[in-house]
Design an enzyme around this catalytic site. Structure first.
Site, mmCIF file in Angstrom:
data_model
loop_
_atom_site.group_PDB
_atom_site.id
_atom_site.type_symbol
_atom_site.label_atom_id
_atom_site.label_comp_id
_atom_site.label_asym_id
_atom_site.label_seq_id
_atom_site.Cartn_x
_atom_site.Cartn_y
_atom_site.Cartn_z
ATOM 1 N N ARG A 15 0.031 10.752 25.138
ATOM 2 C CA ARG A 15 -0.578 11.495 24.043
ATOM 3 C C ARG A 15 -1.826 12.260 24.515
ATOM 4 O O ARG A 15 -2.605 11.748 25.305
ATOM 5 C CB ARG A 15 -0.968 10.492 22.947
ATOM 6 C CG ARG A 15 -1.065 11.075 21.578
ATOM 7 C CD ARG A 15 -0.859 10.052 20.514
ATOM 8 N NE ARG A 15 -1.967 9.099 20.430
ATOM 9 C CZ ARG A 15 -2.183 8.313 19.384
ATOM 10 N NH1 ARG A 15 -1.361 8.345 18.361
ATOM 11 N NH2 ARG A 15 -3.194 7.470 19.382
ATOM 12 N N LYS A 75 2.616 5.525 12.529
ATOM 13 C CA LYS A 75 2.057 5.353 11.186
ATOM 14 C C LYS A 75 1.454 6.658 10.656
ATOM 15 O O LYS A 75 1.636 6.993 9.495
ATOM 16 C CB LYS A 75 0.995 4.245 11.179
ATOM 17 C CG LYS A 75 1.559 2.864 11.530
ATOM 18 C CD LYS A 75 0.579 1.749 11.195
ATOM 19 C CE LYS A 75 -0.721 1.817 11.990
ATOM 20 N NZ LYS A 75 -0.609 1.515 13.423
ATOM 21 N N ARG A 120 -6.669 -5.487 9.229
ATOM 22 C CA ARG A 120 -6.061 -5.756 10.523
ATOM 23 C C ARG A 120 -6.022 -7.242 10.820
ATOM 24 O O ARG A 120 -5.480 -7.666 11.831
ATOM 25 C CB ARG A 120 -6.866 -5.072 11.626
ATOM 26 C CG ARG A 120 -6.372 -3.695 11.946
ATOM 27 C CD ARG A 120 -7.119 -3.152 13.131
ATOM 28 N NE ARG A 120 -6.425 -2.014 13.700
ATOM 29 C CZ ARG A 120 -7.015 -0.882 14.069
ATOM 30 N NH1 ARG A 120 -8.325 -0.761 13.924
ATOM 31 N NH2 ARG A 120 -6.327 0.097 14.586
ATOM 32 N N ARG A 147 -5.248 -3.260 23.219
ATOM 33 C CA ARG A 147 -5.051 -3.037 21.781
ATOM 34 C C ARG A 147 -3.820 -3.787 21.286
ATOM 35 O O ARG A 147 -3.815 -4.320 20.168
ATOM 36 C CB ARG A 147 -4.899 -1.539 21.489
ATOM 37 C CG ARG A 147 -6.190 -0.751 21.684
ATOM 38 C CD ARG A 147 -5.932 0.740 21.735
ATOM 39 N NE ARG A 147 -5.574 1.293 20.434
ATOM 40 C CZ ARG A 147 -4.990 2.481 20.262
ATOM 41 N NH1 ARG A 147 -4.660 3.214 21.306
ATOM 42 N NH2 ARG A 147 -4.729 2.923 19.055
#
Ligand SMILES: [Zn+2]
Length: 222
Positions: A129, A16, A90, A172
């Site tokens: 990451r 995103k 969300r 998550r």
């Protein structure tokens, strides 16, 4: 001038942020990413800052009221001609609050961009990451720095964010499936949803999104 009031939806790691950077360039939209806003907030030496830090460190989500407050302020300040929301809403209760806030200002969401990616692919992307404290992001496989563990831009050490650790990522994703996916249905029924295949390479995803939004903007003007 037609507004592009956009929501970016998709699981963590769907790309995103990358697509938002493209869209900001294509359409000149301010990118309102609640994740970044909250990460700034957590460093504040205040009760609110400490509360945000505590919630984020446990892999949870910051409560609605706090996020809404920060976001609506940003829309009022930067989003007169449109905006790109990432990380909010969300869940349904947040979408309700956002709808009401926009309606009070005579506005509405133009489109919801959904980027879809498989869970296993997401875990792989996020766990690799690394970033420096200034927010320059790398990936050990797909975008490594020149020297391992060191930021190319400023020489600062690269670290894995706490919420990119595999067990936190799975948490998550669980939250995403339980709370955010019902939103997809809601926006689909409202005729706002645009789906994009995030398993494709970022450039292809970008082309598709740009084409869709260009068409939408033309239709709005007719
Ligand atoms: Zn850096």
């Amino acid at each position: 001038m037609s507004e592009l009031n956009l929501i970016l939806l998709g699981p963590p790691g769907a790309g995103k942020g990358t697509q938002a950077a493209n869209l900001r360039e294509d359409f000149g939209l301010p990118y309102l990413a609640t994740g970044d806003m909250m990460r700034t907030k957590r460093k504040e030496d205040s009760d609110l800052g400490r509360k945000v830090a505590e919630i984020m460190d446990s892999g949870g989500l910051v409560d609605d009221e706090v996020v809404c407050k920060v976001l609506i302020e940003a829309i009022e300040e930067h989003g007169d001609d449109g905006f790109l929301l990432d990380g909010f809403p969300r869940k349904a209760s947040q979408a309700d609050i956002l709808d009401r806030a926009l309606e009070q200002r005579g506005r509405a969401i133009t489109a919801v961009i959904l980027i879809e990616v498989d869970d296993e692919e997401l875990v792989q992307r996020l766990a690799g990451r690394r970033q420096c404290e200034k927010g320059h992001v790398y990936h050990v496989d797909t975008n490594p720095p020149e020297q391992e563990g060191v930021c190319d831009v400023d020489g600062l050490p690269l670290e894995r964010r706490r919420d990119d650790e595999p067990e936190v990522i799975r948490k998550r994703l669980d939250v995403y499936h339980a709370e955010t996916e019902p939103l997809v249905e809601r926006y689909d029924e409202a005729g706002l949803l645009q789906r994009f295949d995030g398993m494709q390479d970022p450039e292809t995803v970008h082309r598709h999104i740009r084409k869709t939004l260009s068409t939408l903007r033309l239709e709005e003007r007719l």
